[in-house]
Scaffold this active site. Structure first.
Site, PDB file in Angstrom:
ATOM      1  N   ASP A  25     -58.730  10.463 -19.412  1.00 23.37           N
ATOM      2  CA  ASP A  25     -57.792  10.507 -20.540  1.00 23.37           C
ATOM      3  C   ASP A  25     -58.265   9.569 -21.645  1.00 23.37           C
ATOM      4  O   ASP A  25     -59.007   8.622 -21.389  1.00 23.37           O
ATOM      5  CB  ASP A  25     -56.395  10.050 -20.092  1.00 23.37           C
ATOM      6  CG  ASP A  25     -55.785  10.997 -19.070  1.00 23.37           C
ATOM      7  OD1 ASP A  25     -56.223  12.164 -19.011  1.00 23.37           O
ATOM      8  OD2 ASP A  25     -54.882  10.553 -18.342  1.00 23.37           O
TER       9      ASP A  25
HETATM   10  N1  URA Z   1     -55.882  10.455 -13.645  1.00 20.45           N
HETATM   11  C1  URA Z   1     -55.235  10.254 -14.820  1.00 20.45           C
HETATM   12  O1  URA Z   1     -54.016  10.287 -14.870  1.00 20.45           O
HETATM   13  N2  URA Z   1     -55.983  10.025 -15.918  1.00 20.45           N
HETATM   14  C2  URA Z   1     -57.320   9.941 -15.911  1.00 20.45           C
HETATM   15  O2  URA Z   1     -57.936   9.704 -16.958  1.00 20.45           O
HETATM   16  C3  URA Z   1     -57.967  10.154 -14.677  1.00 20.45           C
HETATM   17  C4  URA Z   1     -57.233  10.405 -13.568  1.00 20.45           C
END
Ligand code: URA
Length: 249
Positions: free
Chosen positions: A113
């Protein structure tokens, strides 16, 4: 890499130099014409000259030119950049690369993310990326997270059994370790899937919120903690070998 992964092959000298980012094919022809390039000590002016990029010694203005087809980079992804090659709005992880790495046309293997930090593999080896991302492969990914609230043994049990996400999907077992529990808790979670926002949604499923998230490992690769946020480096031969062995199993 060692002989395990390389075979003898030949390619045109102009293509080799252009692929490495020394200019367009036309620009490289000019460099050759100027007599700046030697192969095994002999000046080569003919752009069509075939070379063995892995075994011939190619020099440009006296400097040895290393050939490689693939590039494998480990980045400590900073928050605020997206794991994509292009984005209309945000800076991408690819925007953080130096030109000499960009010429290989690499892309991130999977996504973190925008606000997530940590280990991101960036490569132009499509086959390796595809295998690592295959849902059948169940590559374990470990995250360090800070959670708003007290993480308990019940959460460990819940994650072990799999939790049901907001869309009704029941996750595979996750291994949760509590490093510190209190008003905020520090944890490590290992999961073998990569659903959208998975770690955040798993905590949401047990009524808690992730306030900081960082990936610390993926398969055999561990984040090099000496990399500052936004910094990256090539994988070492040992890391690459482990990764190749891992993905071929
Ligand atoms: N899980 C999440 O919620 N975000 C990420 O970036 C990776 C795994």
């Amino acid at each position: 890499m060692g002989d395990l992964f390389s075979a003898r092959w030949r390619m045109r000298i102009d293509k080799m130099l252009a692929n490495l980012g020394f200019g367009s094919r036309k620009e490289v022809k000019k460099i050759l014409k100027d007599g700046a390039v030697r192969v095994n000590g002999q000046i080569v002016k003919d752009a069509k000259q075939q070379v063995d990029p892995e075994n011939d010694v190619v020099t440009l203005n006296g400097e040895t030119v290393e050939y490689k087809e693939f590039i494998y980079l480990m980045m400590n992804k900073p928050p605020g950049v997206v794991s994509a090659t292009e984005d209309h709005q945000d800076e991408t992880v690819i925007d953080l690369l130096e030109i000499e790495d960009l010429v290989f046309d690499p892309f991130p293997v999977g996504r973190l993310d925008k606000d997530t930090e940590g280990l991101l593999l960036i490569t132009n080896d499509g086959q390796l990326a595809h295998r690592l991302l295959s849902p059948k492969k169940h590559v374990p990914k470990t995250y360090f997270a800070v959670i708003d609230g007290e993480v308990t043994e019940r959460d460990i049990e819940a994650f072990k059994n799999g939790v049901t996400l907001d869309d009704g999907y029941k996750t595979k077992p996750g291994e949760l370790k509590i490093l510190k529990s209190g008003l905020t808790s520090d944890i490590e979670l290992t999961i073998t899937e990569g659903k959208f926002h998975q770690v955040k949604r798993m905590f949401q499923a047990v009524g808690k919120r992730v306030i900081y998230l960082k990936r610390i490992s993926m398969g055999p690769l561990k984040l090099d903690e000496t990399l500052e946020l936004g910094e990256y480096r090539e994988l070492t031969d040992e890391e690459l070998q482990k990764l190749k062995e891992y993905q071929s199993q």
